[in-house]
Design a protein around this motif. Structure first.
Motif, PDB file in Angstrom:
ATOM      1  N   ASN A 158      22.554  43.537  52.349  1.00  0.00           N
ATOM      2  CA  ASN A 158      23.894  43.984  52.727  1.00  0.00           C
ATOM      3  C   ASN A 158      24.968  43.203  51.969  1.00  0.00           C
ATOM      4  O   ASN A 158      24.685  42.221  51.284  1.00  0.00           O
ATOM      5  CB  ASN A 158      24.111  43.915  54.235  1.00  0.00           C
ATOM      6  CG  ASN A 158      23.977  42.515  54.800  1.00  0.00           C
ATOM      7  OD1 ASN A 158      24.136  41.527  54.101  1.00  0.00           O
ATOM      8  ND2 ASN A 158      23.674  42.439  56.097  1.00  0.00           N
ATOM      9  N   SER A 159      26.202  43.673  52.094  1.00  0.00           N
ATOM     10  CA  SER A 159      27.289  43.087  51.299  1.00  0.00           C
ATOM     11  C   SER A 159      27.547  41.612  51.614  1.00  0.00           C
ATOM     12  O   SER A 159      27.948  40.872  50.705  1.00  0.00           O
ATOM     13  CB  SER A 159      28.562  43.915  51.455  1.00  0.00           C
ATOM     14  OG  SER A 159      28.879  44.180  52.802  1.00  0.00           O
ATOM     15  N   PRO A 160      27.338  41.114  52.864  1.00  0.00           N
ATOM     16  CA  PRO A 160      27.508  39.670  53.064  1.00  0.00           C
ATOM     17  C   PRO A 160      26.538  38.813  52.249  1.00  0.00           C
ATOM     18  O   PRO A 160      26.758  37.611  52.082  1.00  0.00           O
ATOM     19  CB  PRO A 160      27.267  39.497  54.568  1.00  0.00           C
ATOM     20  CG  PRO A 160      27.673  40.800  55.166  1.00  0.00           C
ATOM     21  CD  PRO A 160      27.203  41.812  54.158  1.00  0.00           C
ATOM     22  N   MET A 161      25.455  39.425  51.725  1.00  0.00           N
ATOM     23  CA  MET A 161      24.477  38.682  50.937  1.00  0.00           C
ATOM     24  C   MET A 161      24.850  38.615  49.460  1.00  0.00           C
ATOM     25  O   MET A 161      24.173  37.954  48.669  1.00  0.00           O
ATOM     26  CB  MET A 161      23.090  39.334  51.078  1.00  0.00           C
ATOM     27  CG  MET A 161      22.544  39.341  52.494  1.00  0.00           C
ATOM     28  SD  MET A 161      21.110  40.448  52.706  1.00  0.00           S
ATOM     29  CE  MET A 161      19.938  39.757  51.554  1.00  0.00           C
ATOM     30  N   LEU A 162      25.933  39.273  49.052  1.00  0.00           N
ATOM     31  CA  LEU A 162      26.242  39.431  47.625  1.00  0.00           C
ATOM     32  C   LEU A 162      26.438  38.105  46.903  1.00  0.00           C
ATOM     33  O   LEU A 162      26.078  37.974  45.731  1.00  0.00           O
ATOM     34  CB  LEU A 162      27.488  40.302  47.452  1.00  0.00           C
ATOM     35  CG  LEU A 162      27.296  41.789  47.769  1.00  0.00           C
ATOM     36  CD1 LEU A 162      28.626  42.519  47.671  1.00  0.00           C
ATOM     37  CD2 LEU A 162      26.284  42.399  46.818  1.00  0.00           C
ATOM     38  N   SER A 163      27.009  37.122  47.592  1.00  0.00           N
ATOM     39  CA  SER A 163      27.294  35.855  46.915  1.00  0.00           C
ATOM     40  C   SER A 163      26.030  35.161  46.434  1.00  0.00           C
ATOM     41  O   SER A 163      26.076  34.358  45.486  1.00  0.00           O
ATOM     42  CB  SER A 163      28.073  34.918  47.848  1.00  0.00           C
ATOM     43  OG  SER A 163      27.318  34.644  49.024  1.00  0.00           O
ATOM     44  N   ALA A 164      24.902  35.467  47.052  1.00  0.00           N
ATOM     45  CA  ALA A 164      23.641  34.840  46.661  1.00  0.00           C
ATOM     46  C   ALA A 164      22.852  35.696  45.675  1.00  0.00           C
ATOM     47  O   ALA A 164      21.784  35.294  45.212  1.00  0.00           O
ATOM     48  CB  ALA A 164      22.784  34.572  47.894  1.00  0.00           C
ATOM     49  N   MET A 165      23.382  36.876  45.353  1.00  0.00           N
ATOM     50  CA  MET A 165      22.651  37.794  44.489  1.00  0.00           C
ATOM     51  C   MET A 165      23.103  37.669  43.038  1.00  0.00           C
ATOM     52  O   MET A 165      24.168  37.127  42.733  1.00  0.00           O
ATOM     53  CB  MET A 165      22.825  39.222  45.005  1.00  0.00           C
ATOM     54  CG  MET A 165      22.268  39.403  46.419  1.00  0.00           C
ATOM     55  SD  MET A 165      22.593  41.037  47.127  1.00  0.00           S
ATOM     56  CE  MET A 165      21.565  42.037  46.062  1.00  0.00           C
ATOM     57  N   THR A 166      22.269  38.181  42.142  1.00  0.00           N
ATOM     58  CA  THR A 166      22.540  38.100  40.707  1.00  0.00           C
ATOM     59  C   THR A 166      23.064  39.438  40.204  1.00  0.00           C
ATOM     60  O   THR A 166      22.437  40.480  40.423  1.00  0.00           O
ATOM     61  CB  THR A 166      21.256  37.738  39.939  1.00  0.00           C
ATOM     62  OG1 THR A 166      20.751  36.491  40.430  1.00  0.00           O
ATOM     63  CG2 THR A 166      21.544  37.629  38.454  1.00  0.00           C
ATOM     64  N   LYS A 167      24.214  39.414  39.544  1.00  0.00           N
ATOM     65  CA  LYS A 167      24.760  40.624  38.938  1.00  0.00           C
ATOM     66  C   LYS A 167      24.354  40.703  37.470  1.00  0.00           C
ATOM     67  O   LYS A 167      24.056  39.691  36.833  1.00  0.00           O
ATOM     68  CB  LYS A 167      26.287  40.653  39.066  1.00  0.00           C
ATOM     69  CG  LYS A 167      26.779  40.932  40.480  1.00  0.00           C
ATOM     70  CD  LYS A 167      28.285  41.158  40.496  1.00  0.00           C
ATOM     71  CE  LYS A 167      28.754  41.548  41.892  1.00  0.00           C
ATOM     72  NZ  LYS A 167      30.221  41.786  41.922  1.00  0.00           N
ATOM     73  N   ASN A 168      24.350  41.896  36.936  1.00  0.00           N
ATOM     74  CA  ASN A 168      24.051  42.093  35.522  1.00  0.00           C
ATOM     75  C   ASN A 168      25.254  41.675  34.682  1.00  0.00           C
ATOM     76  O   ASN A 168      26.359  41.473  35.186  1.00  0.00           O
ATOM     77  CB  ASN A 168      23.701  43.562  35.265  1.00  0.00           C
ATOM     78  CG  ASN A 168      22.504  44.018  36.088  1.00  0.00           C
ATOM     79  OD1 ASN A 168      21.518  43.292  36.208  1.00  0.00           O
ATOM     80  ND2 ASN A 168      22.589  45.206  36.662  1.00  0.00           N
ATOM     81  N   ASP A 169      25.051  41.550  33.371  1.00  0.00           N
ATOM     82  CA  ASP A 169      26.105  41.069  32.479  1.00  0.00           C
ATOM     83  C   ASP A 169      27.355  41.940  32.530  1.00  0.00           C
ATOM     84  O   ASP A 169      28.473  41.444  32.344  1.00  0.00           O
ATOM     85  CB  ASP A 169      25.580  41.000  31.043  1.00  0.00           C
ATOM     86  CG  ASP A 169      24.514  39.913  30.860  1.00  0.00           C
ATOM     87  OD1 ASP A 169      24.475  38.994  31.714  1.00  0.00           O
ATOM     88  OD2 ASP A 169      23.736  39.984  29.890  1.00  0.00           O
ATOM     89  N   ASP A 170      27.171  43.221  32.781  1.00  0.00           N
ATOM     90  CA  ASP A 170      28.330  44.124  32.809  1.00  0.00           C
ATOM     91  C   ASP A 170      28.994  44.193  34.180  1.00  0.00           C
ATOM     92  O   ASP A 170      29.930  44.975  34.390  1.00  0.00           O
ATOM     93  CB  ASP A 170      27.927  45.530  32.360  1.00  0.00           C
ATOM     94  CG  ASP A 170      26.917  46.185  33.298  1.00  0.00           C
ATOM     95  OD1 ASP A 170      26.454  45.518  34.252  1.00  0.00           O
ATOM     96  OD2 ASP A 170      26.577  47.366  33.075  1.00  0.00           O
TER      97      ASP A 170
END
Length: 477
Positions: free
Chosen positions: A404-416
């Motif tokens: 879920n969105s509260p977990m986003l800070s711990a997730m890895t985004k792609n270069d773009d």
């Protein structure tokens, strides 16, 4: 107990033998023949499925203390200071985003007052009021009433009293028994104590206690019939008959109630359904089986297909369904006690972007949100994994049932700046584990939840017609 999708199917899967083709045993004076009885049973099953499902859950949660799912007696709140896991089996497609609180309300003797504390506006919460007809007849919470403290009154269908001073709003149930389902947002594992504190502020009390008055006489005791997955196969109409006594007839129910009375179900019945022979009940089983087939078909085709996702606005109040019993049955089977679209919208899928069945035993999958195109919400969004057959959460090695969105800070985004989720049975590796949603070793059912979806563009509202669309799930290369 209706705990799995295949159990819902088995509700109508009564063995029907070839001997049914012979002249009907229901041809006695005043009773319908086999063709008419089959048609009534089909329509009655579709109409009654949500009521029977609701009764089965109420029985486990508020009546049977030995059910293993028991929460609390009527008119008492039960806070769940945790989220649902694979061990929770009473409700199909359970929400694991928000710790729940439950209060089953018996409104026969007097109204019930629900009090909520002041809650941080950044923390989403809602109290959904759902009656025995599975109508969402009111909301308390961040979207509906704001974050301030308040006292709200829930009344039964026949209540005619005055509204006491201090009551912010009155909600009227169409049935004598109703459910108050509380959802309190959890930001992460370290936030649980804060959720407990919020839950401790929820209060449920009878109107007389709220007013510090002598309570009225208690309502008569009820002998609630035991219900389980085996009994419901053969006794479906018995349970519907029982539930209807607490659900006064509404204007748009006259036709279906009159039909049900002809096969011995509900007030005004022309004979006692319980007195039918097994063969007579089997005749009605033909109609029930066809009714279940139609519900299954409607669930599979509900709403609009967008990139493999079904997007629809299923649940609502009585006016929302407006006597469309199939629409109500589909909402219950797809996920009973779901929110109105304005409170939460639920895209769901069993297929990838090419329309192929999702199966964790055959493929790994990815779901990628392009930059700036995550689900548009005022509260938060999630993606939850379910077993494709049972629609229950699955056991997995990292005890993760959703992203879920509260977990986003711990997730890895792609270069773009895009966000890719890895949907697969096996761990994708340490560098991708934060973005991993564990899948079962068989078919997959995925549900996206958008809590308090935005109404301005981009938006998923109106469901299936909005400007935001969920991206498709693709087979990993």
């Amino acid at each position: 107990m209706l705990t799995k999708r295949d159990l819902l199917r088995s509700t109508a899967a009564i063995a029907v033998c070839a001997a049914i083709a012979r002249p009907s045993l229901l041809m006695a004076e005043g009773t319908p023949g086999i063709i008419e009885a089959k048609e009534i049973a089909e329509a009655g099953f579709i109409y009654g499925l949500p009521l029977v499902m609701n009764y089965a859950i109420m029985y486990e949660y508020a009546v049977d203390r030995n059910s293993g799912q028991f929460k609390a007696p009527f008119n008492q709140i039960k806070n769940e200071p945790n989220v649902f896991t694979y061990k929770d089996t009473a409700i199909v497609t359970p929400n694991s985003d928000t710790p729940y609180s439950f209060a089953w309300l018996d409104l026969r003797a007097e109204p019930v007052v629900l009090s909520v504390p002041a809650i941080d506006p950044k923390r989403y919460y809602s109290v959904m009021l759902c009656d025995g007809n599975t109508y969402n007849f009111g909301y308390i919470g961040t979207r509906a009433t704001g974050s301030e403290a308040g006292d709200y009154m829930v009344v039964g269908p026949d209540w005619t009293g005055d509204t006491p001073a201090g009551i912010k709003q009155v909600f009227r149930s169409s049935t004598q028994f109703s459910l108050a389902g509380y959802r309190t947002q959890l930001f992460g594992p370290d936030d649980l104590d804060n959720v407990k504190q919020v839950q401790a502020g929820y209060k449920v009390q009878m109107l007389s206690a709220f007013l510090k008055q002598t309570p009225p006489p208690a309502a008569p005791a009820i002998d609630f019939p035991k219900i389980d997955k085996d009994l419901v196969k053969t006794n479906f109409f018995d349970y519907l008959d029982f539930a209807l006594q607490f659900a006064p007839e509404q204007g748009n129910e006259k036709e279906i109630r009159a039909k049900l009375a002809r096969i011995g179900v509900g007030p005004g019945k022309t004979f006692n359904f319980k007195d039918l022979t097994l063969e007579q009940k089997l005749e009605l089983g033909l109609g029930m089986k066809e009714g279940q087939r139609k519900v299954d078909e409607a669930v599979a085709n509900v709403g609009k297909t967008i990139n493999g996702w079904r997007v629809s606005g299923l649940p609502g109040d009585s006016a929302h369904y407006n006597g469309d019993w199939m629409k109500r049955a589909v909402a219950a089977q797809a996920g009973i006690y779901g929110n109105d679209p304005e409170e939460a919208t639920y895209p769901f899928t069993r297929v990838d972007s090419d329309g192929q069945t999702l199966d964790g035993s055959k493929h790994n999958y990815t779901l990628t949100f392009p930059p700036g195109q995550q689900p548009p919400v005022n509260a938060f969004w999630s993606l939850t994994m379910y077993d494709g057959k049972s629609q229950l959460l699955i056991e997995n090695p990292i005890n993760r049932y959703l992203i879920n969105s509260p977990m986003l800070s711990a997730m890895t985004k792609n270069d773009d700046g895009s966000l890719t989720l890895y949907i697969q049975r096996d761990n994708p590796g340490a560098d991708k584990e934060a973005n991993w949603l564990p899948a079962p070793d068989n078919t997959i059912y995925l549900v996206m939840r958008l809590y308090w979806p935005k109404t301005e563009a981009p938006s998923i509202l109106p469901p299936g017609q909005g400007t935001w669309q969920p991206p498709g799930i693709v087979v990993a290369g």
